[in-house]
Scaffold this motif. Structure first.
Motif, PDB file in Angstrom:
ATOM      1  N   TYR A 163      61.573  34.948  52.413  1.00  0.00           N
ATOM      2  CA  TYR A 163      60.785  33.745  52.646  1.00  0.00           C
ATOM      3  C   TYR A 163      61.616  32.762  53.468  1.00  0.00           C
ATOM      4  O   TYR A 163      62.819  32.592  53.216  1.00  0.00           O
TER       5      TYR A 163
ATOM      6  N   VAL B 110      52.076  34.053  46.963  1.00  0.00           N
ATOM      7  CA  VAL B 110      53.131  35.003  46.604  1.00  0.00           C
ATOM      8  C   VAL B 110      52.450  36.290  46.153  1.00  0.00           C
ATOM      9  O   VAL B 110      51.935  36.375  45.035  1.00  0.00           O
TER      10      VAL B 110
ATOM     11  N   ALA C 141      59.456  36.657  42.388  1.00  0.00           N
ATOM     12  CA  ALA C 141      58.881  36.820  43.723  1.00  0.00           C
ATOM     13  C   ALA C 141      58.539  38.275  44.020  1.00  0.00           C
ATOM     14  O   ALA C 141      57.676  38.554  44.853  1.00  0.00           O
TER      15      ALA C 141
END
Length: 480
Positions: A63, A282, A333
């Motif tokens: 990210y 996500v 994540a």
């Protein structure tokens, strides 16, 4: 004998292979991390994270958070900053993709709310920004830059008013089919930021192709953020009150061209003292989650503005969005799984009393679990008190209070938290030094049956006189 030798050789080779595997660096998998909203966030080098008004783009498993550098405590342009992370907690400073030296037009300017989207056809990362001169906000333009790498040096393509329309707070959104859109606070004839303007971008994302229409015309909404869930588009905006927080609202549509539904409130009256900047999807191996990204602006010291990231629930089928305060929560994540600590709101629905109450604004409205209902005193006399009886002694670890806010005349409240086990002898936590607007969260550790909030005063940022009537929208007393 030959068979034994073969087995020995095979064993040796197996051991060597196992050793080799342990020596070769393996890609790090994300793990559950804790997100804390409100405190200062630091990058992996120990510097404060400067990514205000920013957005996040995912490239591979990494990210990238790209936002404004306010380390100089000024609204003028310092840098656009890029950070990277694989777990959304530990952010590594990568680069300054855009700086005042990148182009003569940037040397004395304001650059706000940078957002980056990737164009598969051109292989370019395209950054859109709100652009102004350094002196004021009279230009009302967007600016565009592009790069071959997400955190590389961006080529600045200039600033302009899209199709001649004013543009201030803005965002860009890339849809599943590769089409992209610009939403910005504009002027439909009622003054700056009176309406949101919606545009479709050109196929290379470097310009606007068409004006799609006004959104919330004359609604004075800004700070747009867009996400898509279950085939439904969600648009979150704030009211227009400068650096001060207000009630976030959301709307939904089946198409980016609209029409958009009526506005509905999201969170509490101050959006937990934040302003929307981005919705981060996500997509993990087990779940798809959404994170509300907000800025807690500190107008007196912009470099110390904080970040509010909260789990956001979007339901495309029902067309609803919801968000609650979590001082800390966790996300993985890799899996996309979000979790919050197991805490009980012991104040919820318990008997409440107050020094006085205006007609229709009973004390029980401040602990009914509804951020849109409030207790209000019978007059504007200060101080005033509100109390709840928990029914039995409970351990309290956090006190969350949602305060009255008035768009354009925001105030912070000076208050005290008093608690008692018997209703006669009280211990006081003095919070009269508070300067937090709209929403306060106090980490505490006490045992009590009775908890009283003393509203001492309200300090209005633009008015020396306190004309507020003592009001509480919601009080939460959290414990294990």
């Amino acid at each position: 004998m030959v068979i034994r030798r073969f087995r020995l050789v095979l064993l040796v080779w197996s051991l060597c292979l196992a050793l080799l595997v342990t020596l070769v660096p393996q890609p790090a998998a994300a793990a559950s991390v804790t997100i804390n909203s409100g405190p200062v966030w630091y990058d992996t080098t120990g510097g404060t994270v400067q990514a205000h008004g920013g957005g996040v783009i995912k490239v591979g498993s990494t990210y990238y958070w790209i936002g404004e550098d306010k380390i100089h405590n000024s609204a003028t342009f310092k840098n656009v900053v890029c950070y990277s992370s694989t777990d959304l907690k530990n952010w590594k400073w990568v680069s300054y993709p855009l700086q005042p030296s990148s182009h003569a037009e940037l040397a004395s300017s304001k650059v706000e709310r940078p957002k980056v989207i990737y164009n598969e056809s051109t292989g370019k990362y395209v950054m859109w920004m709100h652009y102004e001169n350094a002196a004021d906000y009279s230009l009302g333009r967007v600016a565009v830059a592009s790069s071959s790498s997400v955190c590389g040096k961006y080529t600045y393509h200039g600033s302009f008013r899209p199709l001649g329309y004013e543009s201030r707070d803005m965002t860009v959104f890339k849809d599943d089919d590769g089409s992209a859109y610009l939403l910005s606070a504009s002027n439909s004839g009622g003054g700056a930021n009176d309406s949101l303007a919606s545009f479709k971008l050109t196929s290379d994302y470097l310009n606007v192709a068409s004006f799609q229409g006004w959104v919330f015309q004359n609604g004075h909404r800004e700070a747009p953020a867009v996400a898509k869930q279950g085939g439904k588009y969600f648009l979150i905006t704030s009211g227009a009150s400068g650096w001060y927080p207000n009630q976030a609202m959301y709307a939904t549509a089946s198409s980016m061209a609209g029409p958009w539904s009526a506005l509905a409130p999201l969170g509490n009256t101050s959006t937990f003292y934040s302003q929307s900047t981005f919705i981060l999807p996500v997509q993990g191996s087990s779940a798809a989650s959404y994170i509300y990204m907000g800025d807690r602006w500190n107008p007196g010291q912009l470099g110390d503005s904080r970040y509010v990231w909260l789990p956001l629930t979007l339901n495309g089928a029902a067309g609803t969005a919801s968000m609650d305060w979590q001082s800390s929560w966790s996300i993985d994540a890799a899996t996309g799984v979000v979790a919050a600590p197991a805490m009980t709101n012991y104040a919820l629905g318990k008997p409440a009393t107050a020094g006085s109450a205006a007609s229709g604004y009973a004390a029980s409205r401040a602990n009914d679990g509804n951020y849109q209902s409030e207790w209000k005193a019978a007059s504007a006399a200060w101080p005033s008190t509100w109390q709840v009886d928990l029914g039995a002694v409970k351990t309290i670890r956090e006190v969350d209070i949602s305060w009255f806010m008035y768009k354009g005349s925001e105030a912070y409240h000076q208050y005290k938290i008093e608690y008692s086990t018997d209703g006669a002898n009280y211990t006081t936590i003095d919070r009269t030094s508070n300067k937090t607007y709209g929403f306060t969260t106090d980490a505490v550790n006490f045992n009590a049956r009775y908890v009283r909030i003393v509203l001492v005063n309200a300090v209005l940022w633009n008015n020396p006189n306190n004309w507020y009537t003592p009001t509480l929208y919601e009080v939460k007393l959290l414990g294990p």
